[in-house]
Design a protein around this motif. Structure first.
Motif, short mmCIF file in Angstrom:
data_model
loop_
_atom_site.label_atom_id
_atom_site.label_comp_id
_atom_site.label_asym_id
_atom_site.label_seq_id
_atom_site.Cartn_x
_atom_site.Cartn_y
_atom_site.Cartn_z
N ASN A 144 2.29 -17.65 -1.08
CA ASN A 144 3.28 -17.63 0.00
C ASN A 144 4.59 -16.98 -0.43
O ASN A 144 5.66 -17.54 -0.26
N GLN A 145 4.53 -15.77 -0.97
CA GLN A 145 5.73 -15.09 -1.42
C GLN A 145 6.66 -14.79 -0.25
O GLN A 145 6.24 -14.64 0.89
N GLU A 146 7.94 -14.70 -0.59
CA GLU A 146 8.95 -14.34 0.40
C GLU A 146 8.62 -12.96 0.97
O GLU A 146 8.23 -12.05 0.24
N GLY A 147 8.75 -12.80 2.27
CA GLY A 147 8.46 -11.52 2.91
C GLY A 147 6.99 -11.30 3.19
O GLY A 147 6.58 -10.20 3.55
N ARG A 148 6.20 -12.33 3.04
CA ARG A 148 4.75 -12.25 3.26
C ARG A 148 4.48 -11.84 4.71
O ARG A 148 5.06 -12.38 5.64
N PHE A 149 3.60 -10.85 4.89
CA PHE A 149 3.28 -10.38 6.23
C PHE A 149 1.86 -9.84 6.24
O PHE A 149 1.44 -9.15 5.31
N PHE A 150 1.13 -10.16 7.30
CA PHE A 150 -0.24 -9.67 7.44
C PHE A 150 -0.19 -8.27 8.03
O PHE A 150 0.37 -8.05 9.09
N HIS A 151 -0.80 -7.31 7.33
CA HIS A 151 -0.83 -5.92 7.80
C HIS A 151 -2.23 -5.63 8.33
O HIS A 151 -3.21 -5.72 7.59
N GLY A 152 -2.32 -5.29 9.60
CA GLY A 152 -3.61 -5.07 10.25
C GLY A 152 -4.41 -3.92 9.67
O GLY A 152 -5.64 -3.98 9.60
N TYR A 153 -3.75 -2.85 9.24
CA TYR A 153 -4.47 -1.71 8.69
C TYR A 153 -5.17 -2.09 7.39
O TYR A 153 -6.32 -1.72 7.16
N TYR A 154 -4.48 -2.83 6.54
CA TYR A 154 -5.06 -3.23 5.25
C TYR A 154 -5.83 -4.55 5.33
O TYR A 154 -6.47 -4.95 4.37
N LYS A 155 -5.71 -5.23 6.47
CA LYS A 155 -6.40 -6.51 6.71
C LYS A 155 -6.12 -7.53 5.60
O LYS A 155 -7.02 -8.19 5.10
N ALA A 156 -4.83 -7.60 5.23
CA ALA A 156 -4.43 -8.52 4.17
C ALA A 156 -2.93 -8.80 4.26
O ALA A 156 -2.19 -8.03 4.87
N TYR A 157 -2.52 -9.87 3.62
CA TYR A 157 -1.09 -10.12 3.42
C TYR A 157 -0.64 -9.24 2.27
O TYR A 157 -1.30 -9.20 1.22
N CYS A 158 0.44 -8.52 2.46
CA CYS A 158 0.84 -7.58 1.43
C CYS A 158 2.31 -7.17 1.59
O CYS A 158 2.95 -7.50 2.58
N TYR A 159 2.82 -6.48 0.58
CA TYR A 159 4.05 -5.70 0.69
C TYR A 159 3.61 -4.26 0.95
O TYR A 159 2.43 -3.92 0.76
N LEU A 160 4.53 -3.42 1.38
CA LEU A 160 4.22 -2.02 1.67
C LEU A 160 5.23 -1.12 0.97
O LEU A 160 6.15 -0.59 1.57
N PRO A 161 5.10 -0.97 -0.37
CA PRO A 161 6.08 -0.18 -1.10
C PRO A 161 6.04 1.29 -0.73
O PRO A 161 5.01 1.83 -0.35
N LEU A 162 7.21 1.93 -0.84
CA LEU A 162 7.36 3.36 -0.63
C LEU A 162 7.44 4.04 -1.99
O LEU A 162 8.18 3.59 -2.87
N TYR A 163 6.68 5.11 -2.16
CA TYR A 163 6.70 5.89 -3.39
C TYR A 163 7.05 7.33 -3.07
O TYR A 163 6.59 7.87 -2.07
N ILE A 164 7.83 7.95 -3.95
CA ILE A 164 8.11 9.38 -3.87
C ILE A 164 7.81 9.97 -5.24
O ILE A 164 8.41 9.54 -6.24
#
Length: 131
Positions: free
Chosen positions: A35-55
């Motif tokens: 139950n990490q802070e900012g936990r969110f279910f992402h429908g595309y990945y079908k999982a609770y995750c973070y969505l980091p940005l990489y460049i």
């Protein structure tokens, strides 16, 4: 963001001003377990995750921004790109800069910023799904 030191190390890796560089922007899932802070279910990945940005520029990681998954994949891309492009332009003023990303980054905000800042872009466009 990794910061100016990392940008400077990237710029020092080339002995000459390259005629062109490609900045790849991407977001991917970072699965969560618990139950990490900012936990969110992402429908595309079908999982609770973070969505980091990489460049990236080739093998050089220029940005790694941890973000929650309840935002658009392109969220904060302009804010992360702007200082990177500024740093590159200060050192290599004649280098063509191209931003490349998949359809998750084909957004008006990013394309307008690129046009306003003389940055070329190649972005995917999602195909229409059959009904």
């Amino acid at each position: 963001m990794l910061g100016k030191l990392n940008h400077e190390l990237f710029l020092e890796s080339s002995h000459t001003d390259p005629p062109q560089i490609i900045l790849d922007v991407d977001a991917t899932d970072d699965p969560l377990h618990g139950n990490q802070e900012g936990r969110f279910f992402h429908g595309y990945y079908k999982a609770y995750c973070y969505l980091p940005l990489y460049i990236f520029c080739g093998e050089h990681l220029l940005c790694a921004r941890l973000r929650t998954a309840d935002n658009d994949a392109a969220s904060r891309t302009v804010e992360e790109l702007a200082p990177i492009v500024e740093c590159i332009r200060n050192r290599w003023p004649n280098t063509q800069i191209v931003v490349r990303g998949d359809s998750g980054f084909c957004r008006e905000e990013l394309m307008s910023w690129c046009e306003d800042n003389d940055v070329d872009f190649v972005l995917g466009v999602a195909k229409k799904t059959a009904d």
